[in-house]
Design a protein around this motif. Structure first.
Motif, PDB file in Angstrom:
ATOM      1  N   ASP B 299       0.819  -1.218   0.000  1.00 52.86           N
ATOM      2  CA  ASP B 299       0.000   0.000   0.000  1.00 52.86           C
ATOM      3  C   ASP B 299       0.847   1.260   0.000  1.00 52.86           C
ATOM      4  O   ASP B 299       0.329   2.355  -0.191  1.00 52.86           O
ATOM      5  CB  ASP B 299      -0.895   0.041   1.255  1.00 52.86           C
ATOM      6  N   ASN B 300       2.144   1.131   0.268  1.00 52.89           N
ATOM      7  CA  ASN B 300       2.977   2.316   0.471  1.00 52.89           C
ATOM      8  C   ASN B 300       4.150   2.455  -0.489  1.00 52.89           C
ATOM      9  O   ASN B 300       4.699   3.535  -0.632  1.00 52.89           O
ATOM     10  CB  ASN B 300       3.532   2.327   1.901  1.00 52.89           C
ATOM     11  N   VAL B 301       4.542   1.357  -1.092  1.00 53.94           N
ATOM     12  CA  VAL B 301       5.698   1.412  -1.974  1.00 53.94           C
ATOM     13  C   VAL B 301       5.261   0.965  -3.368  1.00 53.94           C
ATOM     14  O   VAL B 301       4.486   0.024  -3.512  1.00 53.94           O
ATOM     15  CB  VAL B 301       6.838   0.495  -1.471  1.00 53.94           C
ATOM     16  N   TRP B 302       5.755   1.654  -4.357  1.00 52.04           N
ATOM     17  CA  TRP B 302       5.355   1.405  -5.735  1.00 52.04           C
ATOM     18  C   TRP B 302       5.596  -0.044  -6.149  1.00 52.04           C
ATOM     19  O   TRP B 302       4.752  -0.681  -6.770  1.00 52.04           O
ATOM     20  CB  TRP B 302       6.124   2.364  -6.646  1.00 52.04           C
ATOM     21  N   SER B 303       6.741  -0.591  -5.784  1.00 51.64           N
ATOM     22  CA  SER B 303       7.046  -1.957  -6.203  1.00 51.64           C
ATOM     23  C   SER B 303       6.275  -2.970  -5.373  1.00 51.64           C
ATOM     24  O   SER B 303       6.156  -4.118  -5.754  1.00 51.64           O
ATOM     25  CB  SER B 303       8.542  -2.224  -6.073  1.00 51.64           C
ATOM     26  N   GLY B 304       5.765  -2.554  -4.224  1.00 53.91           N
ATOM     27  CA  GLY B 304       5.042  -3.493  -3.374  1.00 53.91           C
ATOM     28  C   GLY B 304       5.919  -4.186  -2.356  1.00 53.91           C
ATOM     29  O   GLY B 304       5.470  -5.121  -1.702  1.00 53.91           O
ATOM     30  N   ALA B 305       7.161  -3.745  -2.206  1.00 51.20           N
ATOM     31  CA  ALA B 305       8.040  -4.403  -1.247  1.00 51.20           C
ATOM     32  C   ALA B 305       9.050  -3.426  -0.665  1.00 51.20           C
ATOM     33  O   ALA B 305       9.413  -2.441  -1.294  1.00 51.20           O
ATOM     34  CB  ALA B 305       8.778  -5.558  -1.926  1.00 51.20           C
ATOM     35  N   LEU B 364      18.512   7.347   7.747  1.00 52.45           N
ATOM     36  CA  LEU B 364      17.266   7.555   8.475  1.00 52.45           C
ATOM     37  C   LEU B 364      16.856   9.026   8.450  1.00 52.45           C
ATOM     38  O   LEU B 364      15.680   9.363   8.438  1.00 52.45           O
ATOM     39  CB  LEU B 364      17.399   7.091   9.922  1.00 52.45           C
ATOM     40  N   ARG B 365      17.861   9.907   8.442  1.00 55.94           N
ATOM     41  CA  ARG B 365      17.583  11.340   8.443  1.00 55.94           C
ATOM     42  C   ARG B 365      16.898  11.740   7.137  1.00 55.94           C
ATOM     43  O   ARG B 365      15.911  12.461   7.138  1.00 55.94           O
ATOM     44  CB  ARG B 365      18.903  12.099   8.593  1.00 55.94           C
ATOM     45  N   ASN B 366      17.439  11.281   6.026  1.00 57.29           N
ATOM     46  CA  ASN B 366      16.886  11.670   4.731  1.00 57.29           C
ATOM     47  C   ASN B 366      17.394  10.706   3.660  1.00 57.29           C
ATOM     48  O   ASN B 366      18.389  10.958   2.999  1.00 57.29           O
ATOM     49  CB  ASN B 366      17.295  13.107   4.411  1.00 57.29           C
ATOM     50  N   ALA B 367      16.680   9.611   3.512  1.00 54.18           N
ATOM     51  CA  ALA B 367      17.142   8.574   2.578  1.00 54.18           C
ATOM     52  C   ALA B 367      17.274   9.066   1.132  1.00 54.18           C
ATOM     53  O   ALA B 367      18.281   8.801   0.482  1.00 54.18           O
ATOM     54  CB  ALA B 367      16.224   7.359   2.657  1.00 54.18           C
ATOM     55  N   PRO B 368      16.288   9.823   0.614  1.00 52.03           N
ATOM     56  CA  PRO B 368      16.399  10.236  -0.791  1.00 52.03           C
ATOM     57  C   PRO B 368      17.576  11.174  -1.041  1.00 52.03           C
ATOM     58  O   PRO B 368      17.995  11.328  -2.184  1.00 52.03           O
ATOM     59  CB  PRO B 368      15.072  10.957  -1.070  1.00 52.03           C
ATOM     60  N   TYR B 374      12.285   8.391  -6.046  1.00 54.42           N
ATOM     61  CA  TYR B 374      11.080   9.130  -6.378  1.00 54.42           C
ATOM     62  C   TYR B 374      10.186   9.073  -5.166  1.00 54.42           C
ATOM     63  O   TYR B 374       9.188   8.375  -5.139  1.00 54.42           O
ATOM     64  CB  TYR B 374      10.428   8.499  -7.598  1.00 54.42           C
ATOM     65  N   ALA B 375      10.587   9.787  -4.111  1.00 53.15           N
ATOM     66  CA  ALA B 375       9.881   9.637  -2.847  1.00 53.15           C
ATOM     67  C   ALA B 375       9.515  10.985  -2.265  1.00 53.15           C
ATOM     68  O   ALA B 375       9.582  11.207  -1.072  1.00 53.15           O
ATOM     69  CB  ALA B 375      10.742   8.851  -1.864  1.00 53.15           C
ATOM     70  N   ASP B 376       9.118  11.902  -3.154  1.00 49.69           N
ATOM     71  CA  ASP B 376       8.701  13.223  -2.692  1.00 49.69           C
ATOM     72  C   ASP B 376       7.218  13.165  -2.330  1.00 49.69           C
ATOM     73  O   ASP B 376       6.382  12.908  -3.188  1.00 49.69           O
ATOM     74  CB  ASP B 376       8.955  14.231  -3.819  1.00 49.69           C
ATOM     75  N   PRO B 377       6.892  13.412  -1.045  1.00 44.41           N
ATOM     76  CA  PRO B 377       5.490  13.260  -0.637  1.00 44.41           C
ATOM     77  C   PRO B 377       4.537  14.192  -1.386  1.00 44.41           C
ATOM     78  O   PRO B 377       3.349  13.931  -1.431  1.00 44.41           O
ATOM     79  CB  PRO B 377       5.513  13.621   0.859  1.00 44.41           C
ATOM     80  N   THR B 378       5.068  15.256  -2.000  1.00 46.59           N
ATOM     81  CA  THR B 378       4.164  16.178  -2.695  1.00 46.59           C
ATOM     82  C   THR B 378       3.906  15.741  -4.135  1.00 46.59           C
ATOM     83  O   THR B 378       3.124  16.357  -4.835  1.00 46.59           O
ATOM     84  CB  THR B 378       4.748  17.601  -2.718  1.00 46.59           C
ATOM     85  N   LYS B 379       4.598  14.699  -4.570  1.00 43.02           N
ATOM     86  CA  LYS B 379       4.430  14.308  -5.977  1.00 43.02           C
ATOM     87  C   LYS B 379       3.959  12.872  -6.103  1.00 43.02           C
ATOM     88  O   LYS B 379       4.448  12.105  -6.917  1.00 43.02           O
ATOM     89  CB  LYS B 379       5.770  14.446  -6.715  1.00 43.02           C
ATOM     90  N   LEU B 380       3.007  12.512  -5.275  1.00 39.46           N
ATOM     91  CA  LEU B 380       2.605  11.106  -5.266  1.00 39.46           C
ATOM     92  C   LEU B 380       1.381  10.836  -6.130  1.00 39.46           C
ATOM     93  O   LEU B 380       0.883   9.720  -6.170  1.00 39.46           O
ATOM     94  CB  LEU B 380       2.318  10.662  -3.827  1.00 39.46           C
ATOM     95  N   GLU B 381       0.917  11.873  -6.852  1.00 35.05           N
ATOM     96  CA  GLU B 381      -0.306  11.684  -7.619  1.00 35.05           C
ATOM     97  C   GLU B 381      -0.137  10.604  -8.673  1.00 35.05           C
ATOM     98  O   GLU B 381      -0.974   9.726  -8.822  1.00 35.05           O
ATOM     99  CB  GLU B 381      -0.672  12.995  -8.293  1.00 35.05           C
ATOM    100  N   GLU B 382       1.019  10.666  -9.372  1.00 37.40           N
ATOM    101  CA  GLU B 382       1.239   9.739 -10.478  1.00 37.40           C
ATOM    102  C   GLU B 382       1.311   8.295 -10.025  1.00 37.40           C
ATOM    103  O   GLU B 382       1.002   7.388 -10.776  1.00 37.40           O
ATOM    104  CB  GLU B 382       2.562  10.068 -11.171  1.00 37.40           C
ATOM    105  N   THR B 383       1.762   8.075  -8.797  1.00 35.06           N
ATOM    106  CA  THR B 383       1.965   6.703  -8.359  1.00 35.06           C
ATOM    107  C   THR B 383       0.864   6.256  -7.411  1.00 35.06           C
ATOM    108  O   THR B 383       1.013   5.257  -6.717  1.00 35.06           O
ATOM    109  CB  THR B 383       3.328   6.558  -7.663  1.00 35.06           C
ATOM    110  N   GLY B 384      -0.222   6.976  -7.377  1.00 33.56           N
ATOM    111  CA  GLY B 384      -1.336   6.576  -6.529  1.00 33.56           C
ATOM    112  C   GLY B 384      -0.973   6.569  -5.054  1.00 33.56           C
ATOM    113  O   GLY B 384      -1.385   5.697  -4.305  1.00 33.56           O
ATOM    114  N   GLY B 385      -0.165   7.546  -4.644  1.00 30.57           N
ATOM    115  CA  GLY B 385       0.163   7.670  -3.232  1.00 30.57           C
ATOM    116  C   GLY B 385       1.291   6.771  -2.770  1.00 30.57           C
ATOM    117  O   GLY B 385       1.563   6.677  -1.576  1.00 30.57           O
ATOM    118  N   LYS B 386       1.949   6.102  -3.707  1.00 28.55           N
ATOM    119  CA  LYS B 386       3.017   5.179  -3.294  1.00 28.55           C
ATOM    120  C   LYS B 386       4.393   5.770  -3.597  1.00 28.55           C
ATOM    121  O   LYS B 386       4.566   6.482  -4.581  1.00 28.55           O
ATOM    122  CB  LYS B 386       2.858   3.853  -4.030  1.00 28.55           C
ATOM    123  N   TYR B 387       5.339   5.425  -2.747  1.00 22.34           N
ATOM    124  CA  TYR B 387       6.707   5.920  -2.909  1.00 22.34           C
ATOM    125  C   TYR B 387       7.522   4.952  -3.741  1.00 22.34           C
ATOM    126  O   TYR B 387       7.372   3.745  -3.641  1.00 22.34           O
ATOM    127  CB  TYR B 387       7.393   6.049  -1.558  1.00 22.34           C
TER     128      TYR B 387
END
Ligand SMILES: [Cu+2]
Lengths: 373, 411
Positions: B299-305, B364-368, B374-387
């Motif tokens: 539910d949270n990651v694009w690849s599912g894992a 842990l501080r800032n993985a990206p 592609y883990a910007d919380p403001t740009k999750l529209e394309e991936t249906g809310g998944k990172y």
């Protein structure tokens, strides 16, 4: 042909159309701009039409082109079409969108034709020449539209007929209609001198027949089989039970053609279920499958009778308090047949109290455990 | 005057030529020397297992033949250049072709290629064999790390499936068969010292044989461009002696134990439950109400894992085997250990004094910021809310302290 004023206005119309399209494509969500731009386009288009119609209001041009002794012009159908369009739009506003849209199409088509006709009729005093002027301008537009309408007139009613009658009757109708068209073609080819009225009459009879059949078919509705399958949701749901499903198991595939390296082959041999995992040669009763990946297995029925393979993989809360069992299955296949089952399991085995299993419905003591780490 | 400047130009020209040739010579020297680099773990010329050896046995003679043919061709060209240089001699008699030579020059390469073809096909078929497999491992690629899971294989003590990531652990001297697939785009698994590459394709399972002669670490990286962080999608294959492998299996089968009451690690566990468990599974971790905590990466990651962290500290690297969990010195001790010593050092895992806190904290501080994702919380529209990847969770330094203490217990 075109006067300077109309050229200018047509140009502005075209330009504003381009701007409108670009605006819609590039600026999303701004309704105000679309309304403003389309109003401009419509207004300028109207002016362009008027300028074209009255040749920029230049009396002299008209005088030269149409001397007093010119033949009077014929009556025009287009004002009527435009009016019907406007009325239909009005009706559409209170009844149905489709009526409104058809009215709009009628209005635009009628208006364009009207303007072009008016313009062409004052081109010279020669009617024939005027008609050719009109044709040069409007035919490239008219012919494709008429062809599309003609195709729709055949396709839509015909599809209604085919959905209403049974599958066998459908095949027969198809053959008969094909033969009739062929026969007609042969007759026309062999008798090129056939009277034009006869040819037109035959075609008209055919067209009326198709349209009438279409109306009859549409009012009769789809054949029972389709209606039933739709109502009972057979297209969306697999029926994975022991019983043979009338729809889901209809025309089951018997042979696997795409052997894209399935993860495992599961065989139902002499009443026993066993799996062979790719790379591991001994049969096993427990297999491991990756989570959240599309996985395929081949199912082979090597036991007398018809059987299917069903995968149960836990439960899912579809709504608050509504828990649905997750399963998928192959169709029922005869002894000696095989089928691919593709699935994706999103939860690890530890998320479920019941183990995930492959089983054959109706055979209770045989199952293969599926472990998802 | 004109002559003069011509001469000067000529002098300048020759200077340029000299410079260019000096640069070229320098470059080729560097390239040549690079070939002798000692620390080149992804060197295809150093096979460390029978499959890579087969490829090597094929490519060396082919290179030799190609080299000989190349030398002959260049020698012939050189000979022709000198022999028939324009010395003002008359144009020689013109003939039309020489059938014997032409046919010969067609047949000879065809024969050479056919010969190479036979051996190539033989090697390809050998490398595609699956019926002599002794152990299978599922390998799943996703942006931008590899997951490994081990189906139950009692003869190796694998009584329950094992799941890990980044470092693939195999017993040495064992014919392992990888069954590769992917959860998102096409990736490719390649450990140059052990075998060639094999694409991991969504919806398909491709097999790759892997066998290491000796215990040790063998590095590789994804070799199919797979998006933003393809360059840091690495992997390592760790070969252990059979006994060491059995010990490793035993460790992997255990569940994570809850940290001691009142410790910093225990506070870390509750931060983990709040922040991390929606993506990362830790087998054995329980929610406050005592029920098992189940991750929901689907539910949270694009690849599912997302990597299973139950035994994070049993691996040496993290995030696509691209950063070290070990400090420099400890890593050196493992990598440079003799093959007898290696197993013991690897199995020690990441001890407290060896933990590379700097990189783990940075992650842990800032993985990206460490690994472009592609883990910007403001740009999750394309991936249906998944990172795609692990997002920046905006943790406080306090929470990071606790988390590091907790992660250090996941041995
Ligand atoms: Cu990749």
């Amino acid at each position: 042909m075109f006067t300077n004023g109309s050229k200018y206005l047509i140009g502005v119309t075209g330009f504003s159309a381009v701007v409108l399209v670009l605006y819609i494509a590039l600026v999303d969500g701004a309704v105000g701009g679309v309304v403003a731009l389309s109003s401009i386009m419509l207004a300028v288009g109207l002016l362009a039409g008027l300028a074209l119609f009255n040749r920029d209001g230049d009396v002299q041009v008209g005088d030269v082109a149409a001397p007093a002794n010119a033949e009077s012009v014929g009556s025009s159908l287009w004002p009527l079409v435009s009016t019907v369009g406007i009325v239909a739009m009005g009706i559409g506003l209170i009844t149905h969108e489709i009526v409104f849209l058809l009215g709009l199409v009628g209005l635009v088509a009628g208006f364009v034709e009207w303007v072009i006709q008016g313009w062409s009729e004052s081109a010279s005093s020669d009617r024939r020449y005027n008609a050719s002027v009109r044709g040069r301008l409007i035919h490239p537009l008219e012919f494709p539209v008429l062809a599309a309408v003609g195709a729709a007139v055949i396709v839509v009613p015909f599809s209604r007929i085919m959905l209403a009658i049974s599958k066998t009757a459908g095949a027969i109708v198809f053959i008969l209609v094909g033969c009739a068209v062929l026969a007609g073609g042969v007759v026309f080819a062999l008798r090129p001198n056939l009277k034009k009225t006869v040819v037109i009459g035959l075609c008209a009879v055919g067209a009326v027949g198709v349209v009438a059949g279409g109306i009859a078919g549409a009012s009769a509705g789809k054949r029972d089989q389709l209606v039933e399958a739709n109502e009972e949701d057979h297209f969306a749901h697999k029926e994975c039970g022991e019983e043979k499903s009338k729809y889901f198991d209809f025309n089951a595939e018997a042979k696997v053609s795409m052997r894209s390296n399935p993860t495992a082959t599961i065989e139902f041999i002499g009443g026993k279920l066993q799996a062979r995992e790719l790379g591991l040669n001994a049969p096993r009763t427990r297999i491991t499958i990756q989570k959240s990946a599309n996985i395929s297995v081949i199912f082979r029925n090597k036991t007398e009778g018809e059987h299917r393979l069903t995968l149960h993989y836990g439960e899912k809360e579809v709504q608050e308090g509504v828990v649905e069992e997750l399963h998928t299955c192959t169709q029922m296949i005869e002894e000696g047949e095989e089928q691919i089952l593709t699935f994706r399991i999103d939860k690890p085995s530890i998320a479920s109290e019941k183990p995930y299993t492959f089983s054959v419905p109706g055979v209770d003591d045989q199952s293969i455990e599926v472990f998802v780490p | 005057m004109i002559r003069h400047s011509n001469k000067r130009n000529a002098v300048r020209m020759s200077k340029t030529v000299r410079r260019i040739s000096a640069a070229a010579a320098g470059l080729s020297a560097v390239a040549l020397l690079a070939g002798c680099a000692k620390n080149a773990p992804q060197d295809t010329w150093q096979p460390k297992g029978p499959n890579a050896q087969k490829i090597d046995d094929l490519q060396k003679p082919v290179f030799a033949i190609a080299g000989i043919v190349g030398i002959i061709v260049f020698a012939a060209i050189g000979y022709a250049l000198f022999k028939f240089k324009d010395r003002g001699q008359p144009i020689p008699e013109q003939t039309h072709g020489k059938p014997v030579l032409e046919i010969g020059m067609t047949i000879l390469p065809a024969v050479i290629l056919a010969g190479i073809g036979i051996f190539t096909f033989q090697t390809i078929f050998d490398l595609a064999k699956t019926d002599d497999t002794e152990m299978v491992i599922n390998v799943t690629g996703q942006q931008w790390w590899w997951e490994y899971d081990y189906p139950v294989q009692e003869q190796y003590g694998i009584t329950d499936p094992i799941i890990t990531s980044g470092q693939l652990v195999i017993p040495s001297g064992t014919k392992v068969l990888l069954r590769e697939t992917s959860r998102d785009v096409i990736h490719s698994y390649w450990i140059p010292a052990l075998n060639g590459k094999r694409d991991a394709v969504p919806g398909r399972v491709h097999t790759l044989r892997l066998e290491a002669d000796e215990p040790g670490i063998y590095a590789g990286q994804c070799t199919e461009f797979c998006g933003l962080s393809h360059a840091v999608m690495r992997m390592e294959t760790v070969a252990l002696s059979k006994d060491d492998f059995a010990a490793w299996v035993k460790g992997q089968l255990s569940l994570a134990a809850s940290p001691t009451e009142g410790s910093l690690a225990q506070e870390g566990e509750s931060v983990f439950l709040n922040q991390c468990v929606r993506c990362h599974q830790v087998n054995g971790l329980k929610k406050a109400d005592g029920s098992p905590a189940i991750a929901a990466p689907e539910d949270n990651v694009w690849s599912g894992a997302a990597p299973n962290l139950t035994h994070l500290m049993s691996r040496n690297t993290f995030a696509g085997a691209s950063w070290n969990l070990l400090t420099k010195q400890c890593r050196k001790d493992v990598w440079e250990a003799s093959s007898e010593e290696f197993g013991k050092r690897y199995l020690a895992g990441v001890t407290e004094e060896c933990l590379n806190q700097t990189d783990l904290r940075r992650w842990l501080r800032n993985a990206p910021a460490m690994k472009p994702m592609y883990a910007d919380p403001t740009k999750l529209e394309e991936t249906g809310g998944k990172y795609r990847g692990m997002p920046n969770l905006g943790l406080s330094e306090d929470d990071i302290d606790k988390l590091v203490a907790y992660l250090a217990t996941l041995k």
